[in-house]
Design a protein around this motif. Structure first.
Motif, PDB file in Angstrom:
ATOM      1  N   SER A   1      -6.937  10.152   3.766  1.00  0.00           N
ATOM      2  CA  SER A   1      -7.914  10.016   2.808  1.00  0.00           C
ATOM      3  C   SER A   1      -7.847  10.787   1.555  1.00  0.00           C
ATOM      4  CB  SER A   1      -9.513   9.923   3.241  1.00  0.00           C
ATOM      5  OG  SER A   1     -10.302  10.014   2.415  1.00  0.00           O
ATOM      6  N   PRO A   2      -7.976  10.376   0.256  1.00  0.00           N
ATOM      7  CA  PRO A   2      -7.825  11.245  -0.680  1.00  0.00           C
ATOM      8  C   PRO A   2      -9.437  11.753  -1.081  1.00  0.00           C
ATOM      9  CG  PRO A   2      -8.098   8.863  -1.453  1.00  0.00           C
ATOM     10  CD  PRO A   2      -7.952   8.897   0.085  1.00  0.00           C
TER      11      PRO A   2
ATOM     12  N   HIS B   1      -7.471   0.088  -4.412  1.00  0.00           N
ATOM     13  CA  HIS B   1      -8.264   1.246  -5.141  1.00  0.00           C
ATOM     14  C   HIS B   1      -9.500   1.449  -4.073  1.00  0.00           C
ATOM     15  CE1 HIS B   1      -5.948  -0.664  -8.452  1.00  0.00           C
ATOM     16  NE2 HIS B   1      -6.249   0.454  -9.170  1.00  0.00           N
ATOM     17  N   LEU B   2      -9.700   2.668  -3.961  1.00  0.00           N
ATOM     18  CA  LEU B   2     -10.836   3.316  -3.259  1.00  0.00           C
ATOM     19  C   LEU B   2     -11.658   4.033  -4.354  1.00  0.00           C
ATOM     20  CD1 LEU B   2     -12.362   4.257  -0.624  1.00  0.00           C
ATOM     21  CD2 LEU B   2     -10.519   6.171  -0.653  1.00  0.00           C
TER      22      LEU B   2
ATOM     23  N   SER C   1      -8.874   6.427  -6.434  1.00  0.00           N
ATOM     24  CA  SER C   1      -7.381   6.465  -6.340  1.00  0.00           C
ATOM     25  C   SER C   1      -7.191   5.292  -5.926  1.00  0.00           C
ATOM     26  CB  SER C   1      -7.261   7.710  -5.068  1.00  0.00           C
ATOM     27  OG  SER C   1      -6.107   7.791  -4.550  1.00  0.00           O
ATOM     28  N   ALA C   2      -5.678   5.271  -6.208  1.00  0.00           N
ATOM     29  CA  ALA C   2      -4.834   3.965  -5.731  1.00  0.00           C
ATOM     30  C   ALA C   2      -3.802   4.158  -4.805  1.00  0.00           C
ATOM     31  CB  ALA C   2      -4.332   3.370  -7.226  1.00  0.00           C
ATOM     32  N   LEU C   3      -3.613   3.189  -3.892  1.00  0.00           N
ATOM     33  CA  LEU C   3      -2.520   3.397  -3.073  1.00  0.00           C
ATOM     34  C   LEU C   3      -1.247   2.862  -3.492  1.00  0.00           C
ATOM     35  CD1 LEU C   3      -2.135   4.153   0.060  1.00  0.00           C
ATOM     36  CD2 LEU C   3      -2.577   1.763   0.769  1.00  0.00           C
TER      37      LEU C   3
ATOM     38  N   GLN D   1       1.132   5.756  -0.700  1.00  0.00           N
ATOM     39  CA  GLN D   1       0.596   7.100  -0.852  1.00  0.00           C
ATOM     40  C   GLN D   1      -0.761   6.844  -1.688  1.00  0.00           C
ATOM     41  OE1 GLN D   1       1.474  10.205   0.402  1.00  0.00           O
ATOM     42  NE2 GLN D   1       3.286   9.119   1.533  1.00  0.00           N
ATOM     43  N   TRP D   2      -1.690   7.717  -1.438  1.00  0.00           N
ATOM     44  CA  TRP D   2      -3.000   7.606  -2.487  1.00  0.00           C
ATOM     45  C   TRP D   2      -2.705   8.582  -3.732  1.00  0.00           C
ATOM     46  CZ3 TRP D   2      -6.468   4.242  -1.993  1.00  0.00           C
ATOM     47  CH2 TRP D   2      -6.843   3.588  -0.707  1.00  0.00           C
ATOM     48  N   THR D   3      -2.960   7.942  -4.888  1.00  0.00           N
ATOM     49  CA  THR D   3      -2.824   8.742  -5.896  1.00  0.00           C
ATOM     50  C   THR D   3      -3.722   9.877  -6.297  1.00  0.00           C
ATOM     51  OG1 THR D   3      -4.258   7.260  -7.441  1.00  0.00           O
ATOM     52  CG2 THR D   3      -1.664   6.930  -7.514  1.00  0.00           C
TER      53      THR D   3
ATOM     54  N   PRO E   1      -6.867  12.003  -7.021  1.00  0.00           N
ATOM     55  CA  PRO E   1      -8.042  11.414  -7.517  1.00  0.00           C
ATOM     56  C   PRO E   1      -8.475  11.676  -8.903  1.00  0.00           C
ATOM     57  CG  PRO E   1      -8.354  12.483  -5.303  1.00  0.00           C
ATOM     58  CD  PRO E   1      -7.016  12.885  -5.900  1.00  0.00           C
TER      59      PRO E   1
ATOM     60  N   TYR F   1      -7.233  -3.380   4.908  1.00  0.00           N
ATOM     61  CA  TYR F   1      -7.596  -1.993   4.471  1.00  0.00           C
ATOM     62  C   TYR F   1      -9.064  -2.000   4.625  1.00  0.00           C
ATOM     63  CZ  TYR F   1      -2.781  -1.306   2.775  1.00  0.00           C
ATOM     64  OH  TYR F   1      -1.652  -1.406   2.651  1.00  0.00           O
TER      65      TYR F   1
END
Length: 401
Positions: A35-36, A55-56, A71-73, A77-79, A81, A383
């Motif tokens: 989790s980011p 996107h989260l 953040s985007a997957l 990989q999560w970018t 934040p 997801y």
């Protein structure tokens, strides 16, 4: 990066629409994702953009300050934040989570809630826009222009043509006598409003969609070939609070219509809204109801953009608390997620009424602080995101269809 979760019964059995024979399909394995989100985070929201990128977003609290991040997957990989906005006068609520949306060109809109007065339920909807795929964000503006010290929230936003469309609960008619310290103090009607927004979040058109609705359940929007639809919990004069739909057809909104007559009579808001998704004019809506204290989670399908509906299908296992989400994986099939007590579950459902076997996504908590689990689809994966109210952070998982 992934840690396999052991779960039983990953085989989905459902009836084929073509020949009504039984097929067996494996829908995959649930895996936990990193989790980011940092500690002291909650109120997650998931969406997949037009390019298929997940996107989260979430709210993080640090002392008196609240901040909205996303953040985007990308390539699993999560970018890093990005902070969308922050402030020390936000209204942060377990059920009224901020949403973020993006169009195909990378224009993004997000919202959060900001206090407008000292009374508990007086707050405004603040919009923030980005023109560079979320790298930088502008100055917040207010979505509504009534200027009332009242409740505004439970927003849905999604791209529509070259604009965005939004729906929200608007308490401008409740801003009469009273201290607004509780929902029971409302003296006027909660209304449902909708608006078209340009890429900067400026309104280009606005409507009242329903003049009397339930006070604090989430709204949901889906885009069909016929146009946008909004689904929400309605409120009749005798306190029946069933799900209704309004449709934007040929530039006009239809009158509210009940999607299924649960006839749940309740003198208060259950804080448990619907979710909808569409593929073309095929539409699926999931929701929670509890007539006569019989808790149920249902799904209903439409093949004409919500003009008419088939028979509802019950999918819970007898201990549902709602908090639903739904995604369509093709024109005939949807996946519904919901909470069965403290357990987050998901099930595949076909429009002909056949169902797969429910699987456990995660163990959570039925406490309000665990919030509303989120689900989105990207490619051949689902997801999931939810708030861990003990660890005070966001948990994530994926499931291959």
């Amino acid at each position: 990066m992934y840690k396999l979760i052991t779960i039983l019964s990953l085989i989905v059995v459902f009836a084929s629409c073509a020949d009504k024979t039984t097929e067996t399909k494996t829908i995959g394995t649930v895996v936990t994702l990193s989790s980011p989100a940092a500690d002291s985070s909650a109120e997650p929201y998931l969406f997949t953009d037009a390019k298929g990128i997940v996107h989260l977003s979430w709210v993080q609290k640090k002392g008196k300050e609240s901040s909205l991040h996303f953040s985007a997957l990308v390539n699993d990989q999560w970018t890093a934040p990005v902070t969308i906005s922050s402030g020390n006068n936000w209204f942060v609520n377990w059920a009224d989570y901020p949403v973020v949306s993006s169009d195909a060109a990378g224009n993004m809109l997000a919202h959060f809630l900001e206090k407008s007065d000292t009374a508990k339920f007086t707050y405004d909807i603040k919009l923030v826009a980005s023109a560079d795929a979320g790298k930088t964000w502008g100055t917040p503006t207010t979505l509504h222009d009534d200027g009332k010290k009242a409740e505004h929230g439970f927003v849905s936003i999604t791209p529509y043509n070259d604009q965005f469309i939004a729906a929200w609960l608007d308490g401008r008619k409740t801003a009469m006598e009273g201290d607004h310290s509780s929902h029971d103090g409302h003296h006027g009607e909660m209304t449902l409003r909708g608006a078209l927004l340009d890429k900067k979040g400026t309104k280009t058109k606005e409507w009242e969609l329903d003049g009397r609705i339930c006070d604090c359940c989430q709204t949901t929007i889906a885009i069909t070939d016929n146009g946008p639809i909004v689904v929400y919990r309605d409120r009749s004069d005798n306190e029946i609070r069933d799900m209704s739909i309004v449709r934007f057809v040929n530039g006009e909104w239809t009158q509210p219509k009940t999607i299924f007559p649960d006839e749940w009579k309740i003198a208060g808001c259950p804080v448990n809204g619907p979710r909808a998704d569409a593929v073309g004019n095929n539409l699926a809506i999931a929701w929670f109801s509890m007539k006569d204290k019989n808790a149920e989670v249902k799904i209903i399908f439409s093949t004409d953009g919500g003009a008419t509906f088939q028979q509802s299908i019950r999918i819970d296992e007898g201990k549902a608390i709602g908090r639903v989400d739904v995604v369509m994986i093709d024109k005939e099939t949807a996946v519904v997620s919901w909470m069965e007590g403290s357990t987050i579950k998901a099930i595949k459902v076909n429009a002909d009424g056949s169902k797969g076997q429910a699987i456990v996504v995660a163990e959570s908590s039925d406490a309000r602080s665990s919030g509303f689990p989120q689900m989105t689809k990207a490619g051949d994966k689902l997801y999931f995101a939810w708030a861990d109210n003990k660890a005070k952070t966001i948990k994530l998982a994926s499931l291959t269809l």
